[in-house]
Design a protein around this motif. Structure first.
Motif, PDB file in Angstrom:
ATOM      1  N   LEU A 299       2.682  19.176  -8.616  1.00  0.00           N
ATOM      2  CA  LEU A 299       3.974  18.770  -8.068  1.00  0.00           C
ATOM      3  C   LEU A 299       3.790  17.521  -7.237  1.00  0.00           C
ATOM      4  O   LEU A 299       2.671  17.185  -6.827  1.00  0.00           O
ATOM      5  N   ARG A 300       4.891  16.841  -7.006  1.00  0.00           N
ATOM      6  CA  ARG A 300       4.897  15.689  -6.113  1.00  0.00           C
ATOM      7  C   ARG A 300       5.166  16.178  -4.699  1.00  0.00           C
ATOM      8  O   ARG A 300       5.961  17.097  -4.489  1.00  0.00           O
ATOM      9  N   ARG A 301       4.507  15.564  -3.732  1.00  0.00           N
ATOM     10  CA  ARG A 301       4.694  15.999  -2.347  1.00  0.00           C
ATOM     11  C   ARG A 301       6.152  15.831  -1.934  1.00  0.00           C
ATOM     12  O   ARG A 301       6.721  14.749  -2.077  1.00  0.00           O
ATOM     13  N   PRO A 302       6.765  16.875  -1.399  1.00  0.00           N
ATOM     14  CA  PRO A 302       8.191  16.787  -1.051  1.00  0.00           C
ATOM     15  C   PRO A 302       8.400  16.009   0.239  1.00  0.00           C
ATOM     16  O   PRO A 302       7.551  16.017   1.135  1.00  0.00           O
ATOM     17  N   PRO A 303       9.541  15.332   0.380  1.00  0.00           N
ATOM     18  CA  PRO A 303       9.846  14.626   1.632  1.00  0.00           C
ATOM     19  C   PRO A 303      10.317  15.598   2.704  1.00  0.00           C
ATOM     20  O   PRO A 303      10.566  16.782   2.445  1.00  0.00           O
ATOM     21  N   ALA A 304      10.446  15.084   3.907  1.00  0.00           N
ATOM     22  CA  ALA A 304      10.949  15.904   5.013  1.00  0.00           C
ATOM     23  C   ALA A 304      12.426  16.224   4.780  1.00  0.00           C
ATOM     24  O   ALA A 304      13.214  15.358   4.386  1.00  0.00           O
TER      25      ALA A 304
ATOM     26  N   ARG B 157       5.723  10.692   3.070  1.00  0.00           N
ATOM     27  CA  ARG B 157       5.377   9.394   3.651  1.00  0.00           C
ATOM     28  C   ARG B 157       3.886   9.312   3.939  1.00  0.00           C
ATOM     29  O   ARG B 157       3.243   8.288   3.690  1.00  0.00           O
ATOM     30  N   ARG B 158       3.323  10.385   4.458  1.00  0.00           N
ATOM     31  CA  ARG B 158       1.881  10.401   4.702  1.00  0.00           C
ATOM     32  C   ARG B 158       1.113  10.269   3.386  1.00  0.00           C
ATOM     33  O   ARG B 158       0.080   9.585   3.318  1.00  0.00           O
TER      34      ARG B 158
ATOM     35  N   ARG C 253       0.817  -1.217   0.000  1.00  0.00           N
ATOM     36  CA  ARG C 253       0.000   0.000   0.000  1.00  0.00           C
ATOM     37  C   ARG C 253       0.847   1.261   0.000  1.00  0.00           C
ATOM     38  O   ARG C 253       0.504   2.249  -0.654  1.00  0.00           O
ATOM     39  N   SER C 254       1.950   1.250   0.716  1.00  0.00           N
ATOM     40  CA  SER C 254       2.733   2.473   0.862  1.00  0.00           C
ATOM     41  C   SER C 254       3.855   2.615  -0.155  1.00  0.00           C
ATOM     42  O   SER C 254       4.408   3.711  -0.285  1.00  0.00           O
ATOM     43  N   SER C 255       4.198   1.555  -0.877  1.00  0.00           N
ATOM     44  CA  SER C 255       5.381   1.629  -1.740  1.00  0.00           C
ATOM     45  C   SER C 255       5.165   1.140  -3.161  1.00  0.00           C
ATOM     46  O   SER C 255       6.037   1.355  -4.001  1.00  0.00           O
TER      47      SER C 255
ATOM     48  N   ARG D  93      -1.982   7.061  -0.402  1.00  0.00           N
ATOM     49  CA  ARG D  93      -1.955   6.773  -1.840  1.00  0.00           C
ATOM     50  C   ARG D  93      -2.430   7.979  -2.648  1.00  0.00           C
ATOM     51  O   ARG D  93      -3.183   7.850  -3.614  1.00  0.00           O
ATOM     52  N   SER D  94      -1.999   9.144  -2.241  1.00  0.00           N
ATOM     53  CA  SER D  94      -2.287  10.387  -2.960  1.00  0.00           C
ATOM     54  C   SER D  94      -0.984  11.172  -3.027  1.00  0.00           C
ATOM     55  O   SER D  94      -0.662  11.955  -2.123  1.00  0.00           O
ATOM     56  N   LEU D  95      -0.218  10.965  -4.101  1.00  0.00           N
ATOM     57  CA  LEU D  95       1.144  11.476  -4.170  1.00  0.00           C
ATOM     58  C   LEU D  95       1.247  12.862  -4.791  1.00  0.00           C
ATOM     59  O   LEU D  95       2.288  13.503  -4.659  1.00  0.00           O
TER      60      LEU D  95
END
Length: 287
Positions: free
Chosen positions: A231-236, A246-247, A132-134, A252-254
């Motif tokens: 845009l893609r959500r940026p990482p920390a 990660r959230r 689910r996450s990857s 599943r909404s990138l």
């Protein structure tokens, strides 16, 4: 219950005989008699409490999901070999443990059978968590984006109707203050590539710079075309910072698509008449 009362009765009688029968002792004797009678009438269970296997299963599921989420690995452009290997190993472990459970149960080895079954449930939950996450499709919209916004035009189906967002700051004198805005979720089906449309997938969060009341009716199931900057959500970037990427993988909404006005959202087709989600959304919108 009768045997229990017969065991307690001699002690109560002996205690009452030793008490001096004066004003303070008589109420105490009455209280002891009442307590003994109440004890006799209590609906106490003689058999042990029933087992609760679902609690054990739930604990195994939680442990497996936590283990799958804790393992290192990130979602990247396909094929995502690391995630495939991790999910596959967990599924193989679950299959092997189910075989071990069957063999142990057929031989009457109860403890080994229970342990194998619990580990199999945990391994299956870990595989689901990793998948689910990857694991995402090859045509996921986010793989065509970066952490910097770029112009896009997409088509898709509304999966969450627009809702109002709180302002960044209530003070209009601050630079961060923005006007009313809305947020909706869109299941992407196509991405414009020059003069043609090509297939795409994924769930994108659409943020519009107007209030929900200023948008066209966007009921769940409505097909729309959206033009904006994505845009893609940026990482920390800092230790301890909230990891939005990660959230987003867990949800599943990138992707995020920012739209300037309601004119950039064009409804293409209404939801089907038989759609239960659309009917529920209409009832919710009507109050």
């Amino acid at each position: 219950m009768t045997d229990r009362w017969e065991t307690v009765r001699p002690h109560v009688a002996a205690w009452r005989q030793r008490l001096p029968m004066h004003t303070l002792a008589r109420p105490a004797a009455r209280v002891s008699t009442m307590l003994a009678a109440t004890w006799r009438r209590l609906p106490l269970r003689e058999d042990p409490l029933p087992s609760r296997p679902l609690v054990v299963v739930a604990a195994c599921l939680v442990a497996g999901c936590a283990w799958g989420s804790w393992l290192p690995g990130t979602a990247g452009p396909p094929p995502g070999v690391s995630a495939h290997w991790r999910a596959g190993m967990h599924w193989l472990a679950a299959l092997g443990l189910m075989i071990a459970w069957h063999r142990a149960a057929s031989r009457g080895q109860a403890i080994l059978a229970v342990a194998s079954l619990c580990l199999a449930v945990s391994s299956a939950a870990a595989a689901w968590s990793v998948a689910r996450s990857s694991l995402f499709p090859a045509d996921e919209l986010a793989w065509h984006l970066s952490t910097r916004p770029v112009p896009v035009a997409i088509r898709g189906t509304v999966v969450e109707s627009p809702s109002g967002l709180p302002p960044a700051s209530p003070d209009p004198r601050l630079a961060a203050a923005i006007g009313p805005s809305s947020q909706a979720s869109l299941a992407v089906s196509a991405l414009r590539d020059g003069a043609r449309w090509r297939a795409a997938s994924g769930v994108a969060t659409v943020i519009v710079g107007v209030a929900p009341t200023d948008l066209p009716p966007l009921i769940v199931g409505t097909e729309v075309e959206v033009t904006g900057r994505a845009l893609r959500r940026p990482p920390a970037l800092n230790p301890g910072e909230f990891d939005a990427a990660r959230r987003a993988r867990l949800d599943r909404s990138l992707s995020i698509v920012r739209v300037r006005s309601a004119a950039d959202i064009v409804p293409l087709a209404p939801p089907p008449d038989w759609s239960v989600a659309a009917a529920v959304d209409r009832l919710r919108a009507g109050g």
